[in-house]
Design a protein around this motif. Structure first.
Motif, mmCIF file in Angstrom:
data_model
loop_
_atom_site.group_PDB
_atom_site.id
_atom_site.type_symbol
_atom_site.label_atom_id
_atom_site.label_comp_id
_atom_site.label_asym_id
_atom_site.label_seq_id
_atom_site.Cartn_x
_atom_site.Cartn_y
_atom_site.Cartn_z
ATOM 1 N N LEU A 237 0.827 -1.204 0.000
ATOM 2 C CA LEU A 237 0.000 0.000 0.000
ATOM 3 C C LEU A 237 0.865 1.259 0.000
ATOM 4 C CD1 LEU A 237 -2.807 -0.958 2.556
ATOM 5 C CD2 LEU A 237 -2.995 -0.828 0.070
ATOM 6 N N GLY A 238 1.911 1.230 0.836
ATOM 7 C CA GLY A 238 2.809 2.384 0.892
ATOM 8 C C GLY A 238 3.505 2.624 -0.423
ATOM 9 N N ALA A 239 3.930 1.550 -1.093
ATOM 10 C CA ALA A 239 4.606 1.700 -2.385
ATOM 11 C C ALA A 239 3.671 2.298 -3.433
ATOM 12 C CB ALA A 239 5.127 0.344 -2.851
ATOM 13 N N ILE A 240 2.421 1.848 -3.453
ATOM 14 C CA ILE A 240 1.457 2.392 -4.424
ATOM 15 C C ILE A 240 1.228 3.873 -4.188
ATOM 16 C CG2 ILE A 240 -0.957 2.307 -5.175
ATOM 17 C CD1 ILE A 240 -0.872 -0.712 -4.571
ATOM 18 N N LEU A 241 0.970 4.238 -2.931
ATOM 19 C CA LEU A 241 0.745 5.653 -2.614
ATOM 20 C C LEU A 241 1.990 6.482 -2.922
ATOM 21 C CD1 LEU A 241 -1.191 5.391 0.778
ATOM 22 C CD2 LEU A 241 -2.119 5.925 -1.468
ATOM 23 N N GLY A 242 3.155 5.946 -2.554
ATOM 24 C CA GLY A 242 4.386 6.687 -2.785
ATOM 25 C C GLY A 242 4.664 6.911 -4.262
ATOM 26 N N ILE A 243 4.456 5.883 -5.072
ATOM 27 C CA ILE A 243 4.696 6.016 -6.514
ATOM 28 C C ILE A 243 3.747 7.025 -7.139
ATOM 29 C CG2 ILE A 243 4.530 4.781 -8.707
ATOM 30 C CD1 ILE A 243 5.588 2.300 -7.216
ATOM 31 N N VAL A 244 2.463 6.957 -6.761
ATOM 32 C CA VAL A 244 1.497 7.928 -7.289
ATOM 33 C C VAL A 244 1.902 9.341 -6.884
ATOM 34 C CG1 VAL A 244 -0.897 8.725 -7.172
ATOM 35 C CG2 VAL A 244 -0.405 6.280 -7.376
ATOM 36 N N GLY A 245 2.299 9.508 -5.603
ATOM 37 C CA GLY A 245 2.711 10.833 -5.138
ATOM 38 C C GLY A 245 3.939 11.341 -5.864
ATOM 39 N N ILE A 246 4.925 10.472 -6.096
ATOM 40 C CA ILE A 246 6.143 10.888 -6.797
ATOM 41 C C ILE A 246 5.838 11.273 -8.234
ATOM 42 C CG2 ILE A 246 8.343 10.029 -7.697
ATOM 43 C CD1 ILE A 246 8.581 8.390 -5.098
#
Length: 314
Positions: A237-246
């Motif tokens: 979940l953190g990776a998905i949110l982080g990638i979208v944010g980046i």
């Protein structure tokens, strides 16, 4: 079955099984003549309890509705060296029980009566049930890197240590899935034994709700993944949110590079918040993963204590 001077308990959770319970008790009495056969009546409205008692079973009642609640009561109340659990609907062959008991005596924590490697798909004509079995099996085996064929079978044998250290959390039919996940997570000794599954006899009605129980099973898997595998769960979940944010941050920065102006402040702020949330999810996963590992260590210690207790009482 090998010479065995200890105690064996046959556990039969039942709800409205008057058509089959007499035969099931008789068959297990024949297969395991020295075993104590327990029938826990779960608020039946028919003559299940009376028929079971007439066949010589020890009948008890569990007022909390649901198979998980019945198994919790059984595991708490009954002390034995080996436990065999089956359903009261005459779908599982009692003559496989001695071989299952032998496997527990060899040192296995849980023996699984594998329906899916034999006659299940020929006998069970409910396509959604068959699809659900395959879906659950694939999900759990993929997550735990295992190769268990029948995740949801109700025919199992257990050691004393397994029964007394297994926390039954589920209330309904999803309890078998919970048992399997618990065993894989704690690296217990499992053995699968193919059995000949047969469909219910005419007049016997299944209590399973294909959609409702399927949702409960999948929610149990989701919950136990979150509890037992927190790092992959929260890390993903953190990776998905982080990638979208980046990606959103990068898009805003490209505009700033060309114009020298941050034209989309709300997008930029939201993107930064997504990156922060992704980092928090990942950190949460790390913390919970450490807790989960400590829980597994505590389980091993508890299991060793119960095994020692059992040896000292002989």
């Amino acid at each position: 079955m090998r010479n065995f001077s200890g105690t064996t308990a046959v556990l039969l959770p039942c709800y409205n099984e008057e058509i089959t319970i007499g035969k099931v008790v008789h068959d297990f009495r024949t297969a395991l003549p020295n075993a104590d056969i327990y029938v826990y009546d779960n608020n039946s409205t028919d003559n299940t309890a009376e028929i079971a008692a007439a066949e010589g079973a020890i009948v008890k009642r569990e007022p909390r509705q649901g198979k998980g609640n019945v198994i919790r009561a059984m595991f708490e109340d009954i002390d034995a060296d080996v436990y065999v659990m089956a359903d009261g609907d005459d779908t599982y062959p009692a003559d496989a029980a001695p071989a299952m008991v032998n496997k527990v005596l060899e040192g296995y924590d849980m023996v699984i009566g594998d329906r899916l490697s034999s006659t299940y798909f020929q006998e069970n004509k409910r396509p959604f049930h068959n699809f659900g079995n395959r879906l659950v099996r694939g999900s759990i085996n993929g997550l735990f890197h295992a190769n268990v064929t029948d995740i949801m079978t109700g025919y199992r044998a257990f050691s004393f240590t397994f029964v007394k250290t297994y926390p039954v959390l589920s209330q309904g039919f999803e309890v078998e899935t919970e048992m399997t996940i618990h065993s894989l997570n704690n690296n217990l000794r499992l053995f699968e034994m193919p059995i000949q599954y047969r469909n219910r006899p005419e007049g016997s009605i299944s209590k399973l709700d294909t959609v409702g129980d399927g949702i409960k099973v999948m929610s149990t898997i989701f919950r136990m993944i979150r509890e037992y595998k927190p790092l992959p769960f929260f890390g993903s979940l953190g990776a998905i949110l982080g990638i979208v944010g980046i990606l959103l941050c990068g898009n805003v920065m490209v505009d700033f590079w060309h114009t020298g102006i941050v034209a989309r402040f709300p997008t930029f702020i939201g993107a930064v918040m997504l990156v922060v949330a992704g980092i928090l999810f990942f950190v949460t996963g790390i913390i919970l993963d450490v807790i989960a590992k400590n829980d597994r260590k505590a389980f091993i210690i508890d299991a060793n204590r119960f095994a020692l207790l059992k040896r000292n009482t002989k």
